[in-house]
Design an enzyme around this catalytic site. Structure first.
Site, PDB file in Angstrom:
ATOM      1  N   SER A 254      40.902  55.635 -15.503  1.00  0.00           N
ATOM      2  CA  SER A 254      40.096  54.582 -16.214  1.00  0.00           C
ATOM      3  C   SER A 254      39.922  55.482 -17.780  1.00  0.00           C
ATOM      4  CB  SER A 254      38.940  54.345 -15.661  1.00  0.00           C
ATOM      5  OG  SER A 254      38.125  55.481 -15.686  1.00  0.00           O
ATOM      6  N   LYS A 255      39.083  54.628 -18.538  1.00  0.00           N
ATOM      7  CA  LYS A 255      38.758  54.913 -19.819  1.00  0.00           C
ATOM      8  C   LYS A 255      38.079  56.571 -19.747  1.00  0.00           C
ATOM      9  CE  LYS A 255      38.211  50.492 -21.957  1.00  0.00           C
ATOM     10  NZ  LYS A 255      37.653  49.452 -21.478  1.00  0.00           N
ATOM     11  N   ARG A 256      37.299  56.742 -18.680  1.00  0.00           N
ATOM     12  CA  ARG A 256      36.478  57.986 -18.495  1.00  0.00           C
ATOM     13  C   ARG A 256      37.457  59.071 -18.563  1.00  0.00           C
ATOM     14  NH1 ARG A 256      35.289  59.586 -13.838  1.00  0.00           N
ATOM     15  NH2 ARG A 256      36.257  57.999 -12.881  1.00  0.00           N
ATOM     16  N   GLY A 258      39.865  59.597 -20.731  1.00  0.00           N
ATOM     17  CA  GLY A 258      40.493  59.708 -22.065  1.00  0.00           C
ATOM     18  C   GLY A 258      41.192  58.474 -22.476  1.00  0.00           C
TER      19      GLY A 258
END
Ligand code: GLU
Length: 493
Positions: A254-256, A258
């Site tokens: 996920s965006k977490r 990067g």
């Protein structure tokens, strides 16, 4: 055996950017189509009107094109099975929902949201299955007509058969569902909008899709879809569900973790060739100890059967490594094309030279081709060409605080400055003359590099010298004599 022609599709919902997972799904489909001489179809699944935008559709198409995935049929491209946007296919969905209704395989449900929520909560409280309880399935025809006449809104629910289902997935093997796994599900909402699981079956059938290749998270949907194929009496396509992509911490990517959108990777200076190579390896392998592939090599080697059924971990270091490999393979012209936006952004004064593929620009790129891993690093690698400031340079201050370095630097600067018209030959002759003063090997080359570039790291000297000497007509370039004069000003006696 007469096999059906391969027709596969990528079916994004245009609600954002193209992410790594979607790009990999598209790639597996595209590689399969190209490997089998089949068709790759782009279908836009925009029935979620609140979240779908044309802008997102454009971004997704742009990113697919950047990655080099061309489609044979799609929204603007056309084809014999269009339209290719679900929002333009409402008549098909309506007709088929009415067919199921007429055949008694679906029914109108007049329950309100509030009633449904209450039923679900009660079922949960009593530890019963939260499935729809079939209230409207038991309505008499008279009651139905009465509600219709009164204009009570209704959804259309599919009557789930009480039986087990088995799927033979190309990647996952046998997948089995017991009877009662699902309750009667909605296929048409009260606002007449069909749901994803319904549209997808109608479209895949009418578009004669042979293989549905998509992410594992769609597996529960496949059960609903198999029931619908059965209800219509249609043969389902083959299914291949690719495993999840995880981050380094083994949670779903996920965006977490990067950058995850294709556009972000492009911005960061990854090449499409490297992205495609890496995405293919994210869940697929040829069965050989091999990681570097060009696109034609991937097309040749690809098969659905060799997609893993265990999750893959997204490894940014490996992607970077592959990027360096693909970058080094580019011709001068290809590198200039890929580097163009990065060069112009960092050094706007070079714009027309970059656009015209001027020989000096090509030689500059050649100088760093083996050093750069990401195109975005070009800026740092080339700063030294246009900036030479020893006063503020801590690294140089430390380096030239050593007596031997300082002496070599001064001698080099003086000898080079004494040459009138510098050429690579007389430059090297002047530089090498300090051998007679006792400076050889590192004792010569390190001070020379420091003097020329103002840094102890950077491109090879052999590549740097001709670049510095041949760009003299570029006003922003700090010439070798200017560098020597500045050196003497800061470090001279
Ligand atoms: N529109 C779906 C998605 O974006 C596609 C699912 C499918 O391939 O059937 O997840």
């Amino acid at each position: 055996m007469n096999q059906k022609p391969v027709r596969v599709r990528f079916a994004p919902s245009p609600t954002g950017h193209l992410h790594v997972g979607g790009a990999r799904t598209a790639l597996f489909n595209w590689l399969y189509a190209r490997n089998r001489g089949g068709k790759f179809i782009l279908r836009i699944e925009d029935t979620d009107q609140a979240r779908s935008t044309l802008e997102s559709e454009e971004m997704v198409k742009h990113d697919l094109k950047w990655l080099g995935m061309d489609w044979d049929e799609g929204p603007e491209t056309g084809g014999d099975f269009g339209p290719y946007r679900q929002s333009e296919r409402m008549d098909f969905y309506k007709k088929h929902a009415e067919q199921l209704l007429a055949e008694g395989k679906a029914y109108r449900c007049f329950c309100t949201d509030a009633e449904l929520t209450a039923k679900r909560e009660q079922a949960e409280a009593e530890n019963r299955s939260p499935h729809y309880d079939g209230t409207c399935l038991r309505l008499s025809e008279a009651k139905i007509q009465e509600k219709l006449a009164a204009g009570v809104p209704f959804t259309i629910r599919f009557k789930v058969p009480e039986k087990a289902y088995t799927l033979y997935d190309v990647i996952r093997g046998k997948v089995h569902w017991e009877p009662g796994t699902l309750g009667d599900f909605i296929i048409l909402r009260s606002d007449k909008m069909p749901v994803y699981n319904f549209c997808v079956v109608i479209d895949d059938h009418l578009m004669e899709i042979s293989h549905v290749v998509r992410a594992e998270e769609h597996l529960p949907n496949t059960l609903r879809q198999l029931m619908l194929y059965e209800a219509f009496g249609w043969k389902p396509p083959k299914f291949a569900h690719a495993s999840l992509i995880l981050g380094q911490d083994r949670s779903k990517l996920s965006k977490r973790h990067g950058a995850t959108s294709v556009g972000q990777f492009k911005e960061e200076g990854y090449l499409p060739e490297a992205m495609v190579n890496y995405l293919a390896l994210l869940g697929w392998n040829e069965g050989k100890d091999r990681e570097e592939y060009t696109v034609p090599e991937l097309i040749k080697a690809f098969s659905l059967k060799r997609i893993n059924n265990s999750p893959s971990v997204f490894d940014l270091d490996k992607l970077k490594w592959l990027n360096g490999i693909h970058l080094r393979k580019l011709t001068g012209e290809q590198l200039a094309e890929a580097a163009e936006p990065f060069l112009i952004r960092a050094f706007p004064f070079l714009k027309s030279r970059v656009e015209n593929r001027d020989v000096w620009v090509l030689s500059v790129l050649k100088m760093i081709q083996n050093k750069v891993v990401l195109l975005s690093e070009i800026e740092n690698w080339l700063q030294f060409l246009f900036h030479y400031d020893l006063k503020e340079n801590e690294e140089m201050r430390v380096f030239f605080s050593e007596e031997a370095h300082l002496t070599a630097g001064r001698l080099l600067a003086e000898r080079i400055l004494s040459v009138k018209n510098l050429t690579p030959e007389n430059f090297w002759e002047a530089a090498m003359s300090i051998k007679e003063d006792g400076f050889k090997g590192k004792a010569l080359f390190h001070p020379l590099r420091a003097l020329l570039s103002g840094s102890l790291s950077g491109p090879e000297l052999d590549a740097m010298v001709p670049v510095l000497l041949s760009g003299t007509e570029i006003p922003e370039l700090v010439s070798i004599p200017e560098r020597c004069r500045s050196f003497i000003e800061v470090f001279g006696k």
